[in-house]
Scaffold this motif. Structure first.
Motif, mmCIF file in Angstrom:
data_model
loop_
_atom_site.group_PDB
_atom_site.id
_atom_site.type_symbol
_atom_site.label_atom_id
_atom_site.label_comp_id
_atom_site.label_asym_id
_atom_site.label_seq_id
_atom_site.Cartn_x
_atom_site.Cartn_y
_atom_site.Cartn_z
ATOM 1 N N LYS A 131 47.462 0.354 3.743
ATOM 2 C CA LYS A 131 47.629 1.689 4.335
ATOM 3 C C LYS A 131 48.014 2.715 3.282
ATOM 4 O O LYS A 131 47.485 3.841 3.271
ATOM 5 C CB LYS A 131 48.688 1.648 5.429
ATOM 6 C CG LYS A 131 48.906 2.984 6.132
ATOM 7 C CD LYS A 131 49.981 2.882 7.191
ATOM 8 C CE LYS A 131 50.074 4.191 7.984
ATOM 9 N NZ LYS A 131 50.358 5.355 7.126
ATOM 10 N N LEU A 132 48.926 2.364 2.396
ATOM 11 C CA LEU A 132 49.349 3.302 1.359
ATOM 12 C C LEU A 132 48.184 3.670 0.441
ATOM 13 O O LEU A 132 48.023 4.838 0.060
ATOM 14 C CB LEU A 132 50.489 2.687 0.545
ATOM 15 C CG LEU A 132 51.829 2.481 1.275
ATOM 16 C CD1 LEU A 132 52.802 1.719 0.384
ATOM 17 C CD2 LEU A 132 52.419 3.809 1.705
ATOM 18 N N VAL A 133 47.378 2.679 0.078
ATOM 19 C CA VAL A 133 46.228 2.952 -0.787
ATOM 20 C C VAL A 133 45.224 3.851 -0.084
ATOM 21 O O VAL A 133 44.713 4.826 -0.666
ATOM 22 C CB VAL A 133 45.566 1.626 -1.223
ATOM 23 C CG1 VAL A 133 44.232 1.890 -1.921
ATOM 24 C CG2 VAL A 133 46.495 0.851 -2.148
ATOM 25 N N ALA A 134 44.916 3.552 1.175
ATOM 26 C CA ALA A 134 43.941 4.360 1.921
ATOM 27 C C ALA A 134 44.418 5.796 2.064
ATOM 28 O O ALA A 134 43.642 6.752 1.856
ATOM 29 C CB ALA A 134 43.696 3.734 3.293
ATOM 30 N N VAL A 155 44.106 -8.421 -2.525
ATOM 31 C CA VAL A 155 43.387 -8.252 -1.258
ATOM 32 C C VAL A 155 43.578 -6.854 -0.689
ATOM 33 O O VAL A 155 42.640 -6.246 -0.161
ATOM 34 C CB VAL A 155 43.869 -9.308 -0.233
ATOM 35 C CG1 VAL A 155 43.130 -9.156 1.093
ATOM 36 C CG2 VAL A 155 43.677 -10.719 -0.781
ATOM 37 N N ALA A 156 44.773 -6.310 -0.805
ATOM 38 C CA ALA A 156 45.099 -5.046 -0.143
ATOM 39 C C ALA A 156 44.369 -3.852 -0.743
ATOM 40 O O ALA A 156 43.959 -2.940 -0.015
ATOM 41 C CB ALA A 156 46.607 -4.811 -0.189
ATOM 42 N N ILE A 157 44.210 -3.831 -2.070
ATOM 43 C CA ILE A 157 43.574 -2.671 -2.698
ATOM 44 C C ILE A 157 42.118 -2.507 -2.244
ATOM 45 O O ILE A 157 41.712 -1.406 -1.851
ATOM 46 C CB ILE A 157 43.697 -2.764 -4.230
ATOM 47 C CG1 ILE A 157 45.174 -2.610 -4.635
ATOM 48 C CG2 ILE A 157 42.842 -1.704 -4.912
ATOM 49 C CD1 ILE A 157 45.437 -2.782 -6.113
ATOM 50 N N PRO A 158 41.291 -3.565 -2.241
ATOM 51 C CA PRO A 158 39.933 -3.389 -1.682
ATOM 52 C C PRO A 158 39.936 -2.998 -0.212
ATOM 53 O O PRO A 158 39.101 -2.194 0.210
ATOM 54 C CB PRO A 158 39.295 -4.768 -1.891
ATOM 55 C CG PRO A 158 40.047 -5.381 -3.017
ATOM 56 C CD PRO A 158 41.451 -4.889 -2.862
ATOM 57 N N VAL A 159 40.863 -3.558 0.563
ATOM 58 C CA VAL A 159 40.942 -3.185 1.979
ATOM 59 C C VAL A 159 41.271 -1.702 2.126
ATOM 60 O O VAL A 159 40.672 -0.984 2.939
ATOM 61 C CB VAL A 159 41.998 -4.057 2.700
ATOM 62 C CG1 VAL A 159 42.306 -3.501 4.093
ATOM 63 C CG2 VAL A 159 41.510 -5.491 2.812
ATOM 64 N N GLY A 160 42.227 -1.221 1.338
ATOM 65 C CA GLY A 160 42.572 0.200 1.378
ATOM 66 C C GLY A 160 41.420 1.089 0.953
ATOM 67 O O GLY A 160 41.199 2.170 1.521
#
Length: 565
Positions: free
Chosen positions: A457-460, A391-396
């Motif tokens: 946040k880290l990915v973005a 979930v986090a990677i697409p959000v980022g």
């Protein structure tokens, strides 16, 4: 007329299979193998923990009942709320200040460019890793035995545990500073301390402040957990309310904590952005505060380093800022209800207290329970990392301004990340325990939701730090947005993405240990019960098991990071 045939130079084309092997970089192979192992481990852990859509749907009735028992929220009076918040903020402020001060000196000894010798560097690095490996909950149990109830055990537990992160980041940032001024001063006979203060400190100051603010934010959320072992403040009040099934009051306090954490997150993020947003401006600002000509004094034909810097506007401003911080820390000592007399008496009982924790537990049944609990903790960390990353990677990606340059889209997902990051994982664990029941499912879901905020946040941020010139060049040749993303942006960010996932997994091992105190599965539940019934040898054995697992994961993370350099 004679024609001359020009033969092109002969080359030895690389066979396709050999070319592919030559293109494989050892570092990327190691990272790929580790990532594949995490994915397989995450799938295995999800199956073992019985995490599936059907079970979550079956829990909807529990969720509806919980919401019905939670509302209307029962907020304490404004005066009581302010008192609880001030006590919590005082404990967190003192703990963060303690970690910053101790980490400052440990980092000087741990960084290769400032360490006096190899022995001091290795010892300092070991202490930093050790502080990071021992959960603050374990330290709190030890300090409660020494100093009794109050804010002091929480301050010491959070402060010493924070050295693990703060000290590491301080040492890493110090090693990245060019030491030209430091070397020049060494040549001119300056002492070690003079070289550090005038050669490194001006450029190191932004990182010192930024990491300190970031750790304050983390400690604020962690203070809620320590309320379950007796640390005062709003976390203790919430633990008492939920423990007595007063969901109206407990969730009202949880909402107050959520709002405060989000406000601190926003303020801390704004301050860190102001510090690091324009490196050139920061250097100019620091140059005005630490002008080079003020570092030297000329006496006759001899030029030497000043014993003390001159009084300038910059120095006066720094003095007033430090005085204000000192006043705030003194006020926090009273706000945290620190009994200095009890602190002195507790230190005298240190040998006796440590004696209660040894020898370690040897009962086969208890050792088996510890191993089983540790396995569940690892399963929770694996499953939550996999689910959260999905979930986090697409959000980022959607939050990165250079990938999808849509202001409303980026802002929406940035706000979502901030809100999720502001929710303490303990509160999420409590909610999921009520909804899905005791066990690893609650801990996994709580950590997975928290991953969306942290990893997103880290990915973005990593995506926005990529070299846009490569992307522009591919786009100029007619590539679509998706082609630019997969061929240029994602290629650049892959090493950072792997490092971020390893950091999340490393962090989840510790978090899964702690969330067990509220019944979210894992070894934390055994740890809390052993401490409550004063079975300190069992506590020591559990701590050793946690330490071994944490150090193995830490070594694996270091291996991956070095392979990707």
């Amino acid at each position: 007329m004679t024609a001359t045939l020009v033969t092109p130079p002969r080359t030895s084309p690389i066979p396709p299979e050999k070319g592919f092997l030559q293109r494989l970089q050892p570092g990327r192979v190691v990272a790929a193998v580790v990532m594949l192992a995490l994915v397989v481990g995450g799938i295995w852990a999800s199956i073992e923990l019985k995490i599936n859509i059907a079970s979550l749907i079956d829990s909807r009735d529990n969720a509806i009942n919980f919401i019905g028992r939670m509302f209307p929220l029962d907020f304490p009076s404004p005066g009581e709320t302010a008192a609880l918040l001030w006590e919590t903020l005082s404990i967190v402020l003192l703990a963060t200040a303690l970690s910053v001060v101790l980490s400052f000196f440990l980092a000087l000894l741990a960084a290769h460019n400032t360490s006096p010798g190899t022995a001091s560097m290795m010892i300092s690095r070991f202490l930093i890793v050790l502080a990071r490996a021992i959960p603050d909950l374990v330290l709190a149990v030890l300090f409660f035995r020494m100093f009794g109830l109050g804010g002091l055990p929480g301050i010491l537990a959070m402060g010493l545990h924070s050295i693990g992160m703060v000290g590491k980041l301080y040492a890493d940032s110090l090693e990245e500073i060019h030491g030209g001024t430091y070397t020049a001063m060494q040549t001119n006979g300056a002492t070690w301390w003079q070289r550090v203060v005038t050669g490194y400190l001006p450029l190191w100051t932004p990182q010192l402040i930024s990491v300190g603010l970031y750790r304050f934010d983390i400690n604020l959320r962690g203070s809620v957990l320590l309320g379950y072992v007796g640390v005062g403040g709003i976390g203790l009040a919430m633990a008492d309310a939920l423990g007595s099934l007063q969901y109206h009051r407990g969730m009202a306090l949880a909402f107050v904590i959520l709002v405060v954490c989000i406000l601190v997150e926003v303020l801390s993020g704004a301050l860190r952005t102001a510090i690091h947003g324009n490196p050139g401006a920061n250097r100019n600002r620091l140059a005005r505060l630490f002008p080079e000509q003020s570092l030297w004094v000329t006496e006759g034909n001899v030029r030497r380093v000043r014993d003390t810097p001159p009084w300038t506007v910059g120095r006066a401003g720094r003095f007033l800022a430090m005085a204000a911080v000192l006043v705030l820390l003194i006020a926090a000592v009273f706000g945290a209800k620190v009994d200095l007399g009890a602190a002195g008496a507790g230190l005298l009982k240190l040998p006796e207290t440590l004696g209660h924790f040894f020898p370690m537990e040897t009962d086969p049944e208890i050792l088996t329970a510890i191993v089983d609990g540790m396995v569940v903790t690892i399963q929770i960390a694996l499953a939550s990392t996999l689910i959260g990353a999905i979930v986090a990677i697409p959000v980022g990606v959607l939050a990165a301004r250079n990938v999808f340059p849509n202001r409303w889209l980026n802002t929406t997902f940035r706000v979502l990340i901030v809100v999720i990051r502001g929710i303490p994982e303990l509160i999420l664990a409590i909610v999921f325990v009520v909804v899905s029941g005791l066990g690893g499912v609650a801990g996994t879901l709580a950590l997975a939701v928290g991953t969306v905020g942290m990893l997103g946040k880290l990915v973005a941020d990593s995506l926005e730090e990529t070299d846009v010139r490569v992307q522009d060049a591919i786009r100029a040749n007619g590539a679509t947005r998706l082609q630019v993303f997969f061929s240029a942006t994602l290629h650049q960010v892959t090493p950072a993405l792997v490092a971020h996932v390893m950091y999340i997994f490393d962090n989840h091992i510790r978090s899964a240990t702690l969330l067990g105190v509220v019944g979210a599965g894992g070894i934390g539940f055994l740890l809390l019960n052993a401490s409550r019934v004063l079975e300190y040898p069992t506590v020591t054995t559990i701590v050793l098991a946690i330490l071994v697992v944490v150090l193995v994961v830490e070594a694996l993370s270091i291996l991956v990071r070095r392979a990707l350099r």
